[in-house]
Design a protein around this motif. Structure first.
Motif, PDB file in Angstrom:
ATOM      1  N   ASP A 121      19.222  34.218  15.342  1.00  0.00           N
ATOM      2  CA  ASP A 121      19.717  33.508  16.522  1.00  0.00           C
ATOM      3  C   ASP A 121      21.052  34.084  16.982  1.00  0.00           C
ATOM      4  O   ASP A 121      21.286  34.279  18.185  1.00  0.00           O
ATOM      5  CB  ASP A 121      19.870  32.012  16.227  1.00  0.00           C
ATOM      6  N   ARG A 122      21.926  34.336  16.039  1.00  0.00           N
ATOM      7  CA  ARG A 122      23.246  34.867  16.377  1.00  0.00           C
ATOM      8  C   ARG A 122      23.126  36.244  17.019  1.00  0.00           C
ATOM      9  O   ARG A 122      23.844  36.567  17.972  1.00  0.00           O
ATOM     10  CB  ARG A 122      24.103  34.937  15.107  1.00  0.00           C
ATOM     11  N   ILE A 123      22.210  37.054  16.523  1.00  0.00           N
ATOM     12  CA  ILE A 123      22.035  38.411  17.056  1.00  0.00           C
ATOM     13  C   ILE A 123      21.558  38.365  18.506  1.00  0.00           C
ATOM     14  O   ILE A 123      22.049  39.125  19.360  1.00  0.00           O
ATOM     15  CB  ILE A 123      21.051  39.203  16.177  1.00  0.00           C
ATOM     16  N   THR A 124      20.619  37.482  18.837  1.00  0.00           N
ATOM     17  CA  THR A 124      20.153  37.402  20.223  1.00  0.00           C
ATOM     18  C   THR A 124      21.288  36.950  21.146  1.00  0.00           C
ATOM     19  O   THR A 124      21.402  37.426  22.283  1.00  0.00           O
ATOM     20  CB  THR A 124      18.947  36.445  20.355  1.00  0.00           C
ATOM     21  N   GLU A 125      22.141  36.045  20.669  1.00  0.00           N
ATOM     22  CA  GLU A 125      23.286  35.611  21.475  1.00  0.00           C
ATOM     23  C   GLU A 125      24.235  36.778  21.735  1.00  0.00           C
ATOM     24  O   GLU A 125      24.699  36.982  22.868  1.00  0.00           O
ATOM     25  CB  GLU A 125      24.044  34.487  20.755  1.00  0.00           C
ATOM     26  N   LEU A 126      24.520  37.558  20.683  1.00  0.00           N
ATOM     27  CA  LEU A 126      25.445  38.683  20.816  1.00  0.00           C
ATOM     28  C   LEU A 126      24.917  39.723  21.795  1.00  0.00           C
ATOM     29  O   LEU A 126      25.664  40.241  22.636  1.00  0.00           O
ATOM     30  CB  LEU A 126      25.677  39.334  19.446  1.00  0.00           C
ATOM     31  N   ILE A 127      23.625  40.043  21.688  1.00  0.00           N
ATOM     32  CA  ILE A 127      23.058  41.085  22.547  1.00  0.00           C
ATOM     33  C   ILE A 127      23.026  40.615  23.997  1.00  0.00           C
ATOM     34  O   ILE A 127      23.397  41.360  24.917  1.00  0.00           O
ATOM     35  CB  ILE A 127      21.644  41.472  22.072  1.00  0.00           C
ATOM     36  N   ALA A 128      22.620  39.368  24.246  1.00  0.00           N
ATOM     37  CA  ALA A 128      22.572  38.845  25.615  1.00  0.00           C
ATOM     38  C   ALA A 128      23.966  38.838  26.235  1.00  0.00           C
ATOM     39  O   ALA A 128      24.149  39.227  27.399  1.00  0.00           O
ATOM     40  CB  ALA A 128      21.973  37.443  25.619  1.00  0.00           C
ATOM     41  N   GLU A 129      24.943  38.415  25.453  1.00  0.00           N
ATOM     42  CA  GLU A 129      26.319  38.381  25.952  1.00  0.00           C
ATOM     43  C   GLU A 129      26.825  39.783  26.269  1.00  0.00           C
ATOM     44  O   GLU A 129      27.403  40.029  27.329  1.00  0.00           O
ATOM     45  CB  GLU A 129      27.213  37.723  24.895  1.00  0.00           C
ATOM     46  N   SER A 130      26.587  40.728  25.366  1.00  0.00           N
ATOM     47  CA  SER A 130      27.091  42.083  25.549  1.00  0.00           C
ATOM     48  C   SER A 130      26.379  42.817  26.675  1.00  0.00           C
ATOM     49  O   SER A 130      26.990  43.571  27.427  1.00  0.00           O
ATOM     50  CB  SER A 130      26.946  42.865  24.244  1.00  0.00           C
ATOM     51  N   MET A 131      25.058  42.588  26.814  1.00  0.00           N
ATOM     52  CA  MET A 131      24.280  43.260  27.851  1.00  0.00           C
ATOM     53  C   MET A 131      24.406  42.560  29.212  1.00  0.00           C
ATOM     54  O   MET A 131      23.977  43.098  30.231  1.00  0.00           O
ATOM     55  CB  MET A 131      22.797  43.291  27.456  1.00  0.00           C
ATOM     56  N   GLY A 132      24.965  41.336  29.247  1.00  0.00           N
ATOM     57  CA  GLY A 132      25.086  40.616  30.504  1.00  0.00           C
ATOM     58  C   GLY A 132      23.750  40.149  31.031  1.00  0.00           C
ATOM     59  O   GLY A 132      23.512  40.156  32.241  1.00  0.00           O
ATOM     60  N   LEU A 150      29.692  45.778  19.877  1.00  0.00           N
ATOM     61  CA  LEU A 150      28.474  45.015  19.592  1.00  0.00           C
ATOM     62  C   LEU A 150      27.919  45.381  18.219  1.00  0.00           C
ATOM     63  O   LEU A 150      27.533  44.500  17.435  1.00  0.00           O
ATOM     64  CB  LEU A 150      27.427  45.276  20.674  1.00  0.00           C
ATOM     65  N   LEU A 151      27.881  46.664  17.908  1.00  0.00           N
ATOM     66  CA  LEU A 151      27.338  47.089  16.620  1.00  0.00           C
ATOM     67  C   LEU A 151      28.185  46.566  15.462  1.00  0.00           C
ATOM     68  O   LEU A 151      27.653  46.191  14.414  1.00  0.00           O
ATOM     69  CB  LEU A 151      27.232  48.611  16.561  1.00  0.00           C
ATOM     70  N   ARG A 152      29.504  46.537  15.650  1.00  0.00           N
ATOM     71  CA  ARG A 152      30.362  45.988  14.589  1.00  0.00           C
ATOM     72  C   ARG A 152      30.074  44.499  14.382  1.00  0.00           C
ATOM     73  O   ARG A 152      30.059  44.011  13.257  1.00  0.00           O
ATOM     74  CB  ARG A 152      31.832  46.211  14.938  1.00  0.00           C
ATOM     75  N   ARG A 153      29.874  43.798  15.491  1.00  0.00           N
ATOM     76  CA  ARG A 153      29.583  42.364  15.374  1.00  0.00           C
ATOM     77  C   ARG A 153      28.225  42.146  14.698  1.00  0.00           C
ATOM     78  O   ARG A 153      28.049  41.191  13.929  1.00  0.00           O
ATOM     79  CB  ARG A 153      29.618  41.723  16.760  1.00  0.00           C
ATOM     80  N   LEU A 154      27.261  43.043  14.981  1.00  0.00           N
ATOM     81  CA  LEU A 154      25.977  42.965  14.285  1.00  0.00           C
ATOM     82  C   LEU A 154      26.163  43.206  12.788  1.00  0.00           C
ATOM     83  O   LEU A 154      25.547  42.548  11.954  1.00  0.00           O
ATOM     84  CB  LEU A 154      24.997  43.980  14.869  1.00  0.00           C
ATOM     85  N   ARG A 155      27.011  44.178  12.465  1.00  0.00           N
ATOM     86  CA  ARG A 155      27.267  44.464  11.046  1.00  0.00           C
ATOM     87  C   ARG A 155      27.910  43.261  10.365  1.00  0.00           C
ATOM     88  O   ARG A 155      27.565  42.905   9.234  1.00  0.00           O
ATOM     89  CB  ARG A 155      28.179  45.688  10.924  1.00  0.00           C
ATOM     90  N   ASP A 156      28.846  42.613  11.048  1.00  0.00           N
ATOM     91  CA  ASP A 156      29.492  41.433  10.479  1.00  0.00           C
ATOM     92  C   ASP A 156      28.468  40.320  10.258  1.00  0.00           C
ATOM     93  O   ASP A 156      28.531  39.586   9.263  1.00  0.00           O
ATOM     94  CB  ASP A 156      30.609  40.945  11.405  1.00  0.00           C
ATOM     95  N   THR A 157      27.520  40.212  11.191  1.00  0.00           N
ATOM     96  CA  THR A 157      26.454  39.213  11.038  1.00  0.00           C
ATOM     97  C   THR A 157      25.605  39.519   9.818  1.00  0.00           C
ATOM     98  O   THR A 157      25.191  38.625   9.077  1.00  0.00           O
ATOM     99  CB  THR A 157      25.579  39.184  12.301  1.00  0.00           C
ATOM    100  N   LEU A 158      25.332  40.819   9.608  1.00  0.00           N
ATOM    101  CA  LEU A 158      24.568  41.241   8.435  1.00  0.00           C
ATOM    102  C   LEU A 158      25.294  40.862   7.146  1.00  0.00           C
ATOM    103  O   LEU A 158      24.673  40.450   6.164  1.00  0.00           O
ATOM    104  CB  LEU A 158      24.336  42.763   8.482  1.00  0.00           C
ATOM    105  N   ALA A 159      26.631  40.980   7.152  1.00  0.00           N
ATOM    106  CA  ALA A 159      27.415  40.707   5.942  1.00  0.00           C
ATOM    107  C   ALA A 159      27.679  39.223   5.726  1.00  0.00           C
ATOM    108  O   ALA A 159      28.156  38.825   4.665  1.00  0.00           O
ATOM    109  CB  ALA A 159      28.748  41.458   6.013  1.00  0.00           C
ATOM    110  N   SER A 160      27.358  38.395   6.731  1.00  0.00           N
ATOM    111  CA  SER A 160      27.669  36.975   6.617  1.00  0.00           C
ATOM    112  C   SER A 160      26.718  36.287   5.639  1.00  0.00           C
ATOM    113  O   SER A 160      25.681  36.819   5.267  1.00  0.00           O
ATOM    114  CB  SER A 160      27.566  36.310   8.000  1.00  0.00           C
ATOM    115  N   ALA A 161      27.083  35.068   5.260  1.00  0.00           N
ATOM    116  CA  ALA A 161      26.270  34.297   4.314  1.00  0.00           C
ATOM    117  C   ALA A 161      25.231  33.437   5.028  1.00  0.00           C
ATOM    118  O   ALA A 161      24.605  32.581   4.412  1.00  0.00           O
ATOM    119  CB  ALA A 161      27.179  33.410   3.464  1.00  0.00           C
TER     120      ALA A 161
END
Length: 765
Positions: free
Chosen positions: A48-59, A29-40
């Motif tokens: 929005d993307r971060i909330t989706e990632l956290i909800a998915e990862s936390m179930g 999850l943290l790597r995906r957050l980092r990738d989101t930070l590096a995105s354009a």
């Protein structure tokens, strides 16, 4: 360790798989957050993307991010699961609802039945009534709460400790991303951090105004890599940095004088923390979750700072301060961002710091335009040095070190206790107009430098200056002061790591008398205690230090120090006149005992064949109401008395001058206080005892004129105040002023200020 640790458990328990988020899932999850930070992506898309990632990862069905819109208002900035139209519409005051409570306390809230939880607030526009369970954790960095991260589920369940911990790690990364400006953009409705104007209201410690650019005393370490791919490599970096830290602390301990118990205790506390297995284990657990070594250290530092704000016990607060300082040292080792960061001090530096010692402040010297501190006190040694250097100082400027960056444009209004950071152009122009008017007034005052302070009705007053450093003495000539009515001797003790030798003090006091060139200098003996604590002297924990073991009380309990200082003063005089004054005398027997010490040292110097002062004056500062009612014999014994207005006023009104809630509540021109001053004047007139008034109010023209009307003929103030005070005194008729004061008193008014201002307006008109 003090109560700063969470339940330690075992390393195996901390690394156990979670119900919904395993160890590898956390790093993923943290790597995906980092990738989101590096995105354009734009700021809102990232949120929005971060909330989706956290909800998915936390179930969980819901993940929401609330960020502060201003100091008091949280705004729903992104959500997965709640109604989308509520984004940027739903707002809560700090402390309001469960989200507001998390922001206010800085602590997680974990409940299986949110609607029944204390403080719950129903927000129909979000559609959250469908969700029972609630877990909210603060998004915070270095103790500053930036927002709240929330997950919710329909299922009524309490989230596990591991899930709470995992969400705290994610919140830490979000805080770093926010600091780096990852969520900025018009679409997100968020402005970049450290870009918008900020006004901070603090307290006045030294008057004056300054414009310049920020120079941080302790530059913040910037964590640019909050997420790491290789936990083992990060653990190795941490181990290496901790070993460097331990060696550094050991070297510092070896360099400390064995008799310096106070400093050794601080360093021993450092060593205890540096070797704390629980502190280290928590950092290691954060690294295993996917944080970089520096991000893990900063996460623990943020948690400690949040606890620090809620710990009332002074000992525990001191230990948490030690942990905070140690964390800063470790961060500098890990990042290589030491004190020397390569940044160049601006040509017009305004120093910004949490706090600063007198020695460090003197190292900066007169290069500073102004000083802004988060902590400090109006009577602290830093404030004394600032006054000596005539540098505007604002204290209690909340969050200034987290708001400011090196090089930021800053305005310091030392007259009002206000700081403008990154000000708008209209504010800058108004401030510059104010400074220009003050500069023009100073030019007018300079023309009065060699003129006497004589009122319109022919009363001659003596205007002296206060001093505490050699750097003050050139002001004797430039300000037009007739002498030094108060020379604070404690600064020579405060700026040293150990007790100064008598020979060193002799040289300092001799240079002071040489610089005065025959003008009278009143040396106040060591005034320590309260907020002026010697670095090499054990601090006594007292419930109310201002009323405790300080000044003459310390001197009489440690007569060796007082004798050494008196010997130095006698030898520095070397046949010239000497005036010695004792601070904080509360009753006659204290003055008698201190006076006897001086007289015994005079006889001792006579026996040694040393030159004695041509004239010796022994006086007292009247800072306690009790001394105003001392027996007549005290006034007959004292060669002179100086009213210490700062302390006398706070004790008279029972209003702590460090407390912003009350210190401005009581007017110096209150009839009761002026009646006390009048009584002191009469008692001194009866015995022919010279009397002066020393303190901040002596340097305020209106107050100074009223003291003169009550019969005081000598005033001692900071050098910059002499011109304005003299300017007003030369315009006023003291008889008219006294008549207005008496009339106000007869009319039953509480303060004479209104009546006095009417008289002064006519005099100026």
């Amino acid at each position: 360790m003090p109560a700063t640790d969470r339940d330690e458990g075992t390393p195996g328990e901390h690394r156990a798989a979670m119900d919904h988020v395993g160890e590898s899932d956390s790093r993923k999850l943290l790597r995906r957050l980092r990738d989101t930070l590096a995105s354009a992506e734009a700021g809102q898309a990232r949120l929005d993307r971060i909330t989706e990632l956290i909800a998915e990862s936390m179930g969980t069905e819901v993940c929401s991010i609330y960020l502060f819109r201003d100091r008091d208002t949280l705004e729903l900035c992104a959500t997965q699961g709640l109604e989308r139209q509520a984004v940027h519409k739903t707002r809560l005051r700090i402390g309001e609802g469960l989200v507001g409570r998390v922001a206010k306390t800085g602590k997680p809230i974990n409940t299986e039945d949110a609607p029944s939880a204390p403080g719950f607030r129903y927000m129909p526009e979000t559609g959250e009534e469908r969700y029972s369970s609630f877990l909210g954790v603060p998004i915070q960095r270095l103790g500053e709460t930036l927002g709240v991260l929330v997950v919710q589920s329909r299922e009524a369940r309490r989230y596990s400790d591991d899930e709470v911990y995992a969400l705290e790690v994610v919140a830490m990364v979000l805080a770093e991303m926010a600091e780096l400006g990852a969520f900025v953009g018009d679409d997100a409705g968020l402005s970049a951090p450290h870009k918008h104007p900020v006004m901070i209201r603090g307290s006045v410690a030294q008057e004056g105004n300054a414009e310049g650019h920020v120079w941080l005393h302790e530059p913040r370490v910037v964590v640019t890599n909050p997420v790491a791919d290789d936990p083992e490599a990060e653990l190795a970096r941490l181990n290496e940095a901790l070993e460097t830290l331990r060696v550094t602390v050991d070297q510092m301990l070896e360099a400390v004088d064995a008799t310096d118990k106070e400093q050794r205790e601080v360093l021993e506390a450092y060593r205890l923390f540096a070797n704390s297995r629980s502190w280290r284990r928590r950092i290691e657990d954060d690294i295993r979750r996917g944080l970089s070594a520096e991000a893990a250290v900063e996460k623990e530092q943020s948690a400690a700072r949040a606890r620090l704000a809620q710990v009332p016990d002074p000992y525990l607060r001191e230990r948490l301060h030690d942990l905070d300082d140690l964390s800063n040292r470790l961060l500098r080792i890990l990042t290589g961002q030491g004190r020397e960061t390569g940044a160049q001090m601006p040509a017009d530096p305004i120093l910004v710091a949490r706090n600063i010692g007198p020695g460090e402040l003197l190292d900066y010297g007169r290069s500073l335009r102004g000083i802004v501190l988060e902590q400090g006190s109006v009577g602290s040694h830093a404030a004394i040095v600032a006054r000596a250097l005539a540098i505007p100082l604002v204290i209690h400027a909340e969050n200034i070190t987290t708001e400011a960056l090196n090089g930021d444009h800053i305005l310091v209004d030392g007259d009002e206790g206000v700081v403008h950071l990154r000000p708008e152009e209209a504010v800058v122009q108004a401030f510059r107009d104010k400074m220009a008017m003050a500069a023009e007034a100073q030019k007018r005052y300079a023309g009065l430098r060699d003129q006497p302070a004589v009122t319109r009705d022919g009363v001659r007053l003596r205007l002296d200056m206060n001093a505490g450093l050699m750097a003050d003495l050139p002001s004797l000539k430039s300000s037009g002061a007739e002498g030094v009515g108060l020379f604070r001797t404690e600064l020579q003790f405060l700026v040293r790591a150990k007790m100064p030798r008598r020979s060193e003090l002799v040289q300092i006091y001799r240079r002071v008398l040489d610089a005065a060139d025959g003008r009278r200098v009143v040396f106040r003996t060591l005034d320590i205690g309260s907020d002026k604590v010697l670095p090499y002297m054990r601090q006594v924990e007292e419930p109310n230090p201002a009323l405790g073991w300080r000044a003459i009380r310390v001197g009489l309990d440690k007569p060796g120090v007082m004798r050494m200082q008196v010997q130095a003063l006698i030898r520095a005089a070397w046949g010239r006149p000497l005036s010695v004054m004792f601070p904080f005398v509360a009753q006659m027997d204290e003055f008698v005992a201190a006076r006897d010490i001086v007289l015994r040292e005079i006889e001792r110097e006579r026996a040694l064949g040393h030159p004695l002062p041509e004239k010796l004056e022994i006086g007292a500062m009247l800072e306690t109401p009790s001394l105003a009612f001392a027996p007549r014999h005290f006034f007959e014994m004292a060669d002179f008395i100086s009213i210490g207005g700062n302390d006398l006023k706070q004790f008279f009104f029972a209003a702590d001058r460090e407390n912003e809630l009350v210190r401005r509540r009581y007017d110096t021109l209150n009839i009761s206080f002026l009646s006390l001053v009048e009584m002191i004047v009469k008692r001194c007139e009866e015995t022919g005892t010279p009397l002066s008034f020393c303190g901040e109010d002596a340097g305020r023209p209106v107050e100074a004129a009223c003291f003169a009307a009550m019969g005081i003929r000598t005033l001692s103030m900071r050098p910059a105040s002499i011109g304005p005070v003299k300017h007003l005194l030369r315009q006023v008729d003291l008889r008219e002023l006294r008549a207005a004061i008496d009339a106000a008193r007869a009319n039953g008014e509480q303060s004479v200020r209104r009546a006095v201002m009417e008289v002064l307006a006519r005099a100026r008109g």
